[in-house]
Design a protein around this motif. Structure first.
Motif: not given
Length: 254
Positions: A126-139
């Motif tokens: 694993v080279a890079v990673a994100n600790s959590g991307c939140e997705i807004n369903l209403s958009r």
């Protein structure tokens, strides 16, 4: 101080995996201990970048949820030992509409270099990673198109020599398939001499999201009907519930 030279070895393969919540908890701890600097982020307006490798992630969100979280990362392998540069690596991000991704996802602080080196021998790390991307369903305006897109430009330097003293930098890596339980080190922790900077072939990730109420009948996700489906497929006599189950109305006997 002496070192022996080695021919530069070109790397060139990568892959993508999204991790589940338990793995990410461990990954977040890894960020705190191993992240020397944040990864540079660039917001882009066109997801049609030059991708050598294209990956897709499909997410289903149960009824009642207004948001969901994804954990994008990029894994790579190299033929020989390479050091991964967090300062020169770049993640380009596109979203279907402004506001789909939370602000945290669009800043470098939530992105981290996870492994300091790629050990070679085509071992995927694993080279890079994100600790959590939140997705807004209403958009989200279309579930037929990606809601988010990530392009990874990972920078590495190949080993070209080894010196006669221990390294002050730990040479370690995490493999993507062991839930981050094992921090692995290369066997020889002596100081290395590194070659010129290379940017790996670009890997790209498209994220698709389906959810109850998106107007499509997602049978594989357990939906019997969808309350926003204009065809009314699977609806009961009383319509379709917001948990994507049919509503049955019992007629009273006169």
């Amino acid at each position: 101080m002496a070192y022996y030279t080695k021919p530069t070895v070109k790397k060139i393969k990568r892959g993508y995996i999204c991790l589940e919540l338990l793995i990410i908890i461990v990954l977040s701890i890894t960020f705190l201990h191993n992240n020397t600097s944040a990864i540079e982020i660039e917001k882009i307006n066109n997801k049609s970048t030059n991708c050598t490798i294209n990956n897709s992630k499909y997410v289903y969100v149960p009824s009642g949820s207004k948001t969901t979280i994804i954990y994008p990362l990029d894994s790579i392998w190299t033929d020989g030992l390479n050091i991964i540069s967090s300062e020169k690596s770049l993640v380009k991000i596109w979203e279907q509409n402004t506001g789909i991704l939370n602000t945290k996802c669009l800043t470098g602080d939530s992105w981290s270099r996870v492994s300091s080196v790629s050990p070679g021998n085509k071992i995927k790390v694993v080279a890079v990673a994100n600790s959590g991307c939140e997705i807004n369903l209403s958009r989200i305006t279309s579930t037929d198109l990606p809601v988010a897109f990530f392009a990874f430009d990972i920078a590495v330097k190949p080993e070209i020599g080894i010196e006669n003293e221990p390294s002050t930098l730990e040479y370690f890596y995490y493999e993507p398939n062991d839930s981050y339980k094992h921090k692995r080190q290369i066997s020889n922790q002596m100081r290395r001499k590194w070659g010129n900077l290379n940017i790996l072939d670009r890997g790209c990730l498209s994220v698709y999201v389906n959810f109850c109420g998106d107007g499509k009948l997602n049978v594989s996700d357990g939906e019997i009907c969808d309350p926003a489906d204009n065809s009314h497929k699977g609806w009961g006599s009383g319509g379709c519930n917001f948990d994507c189950t049919p509503v049955t109305v019992n007629k009273q006997k006169s």
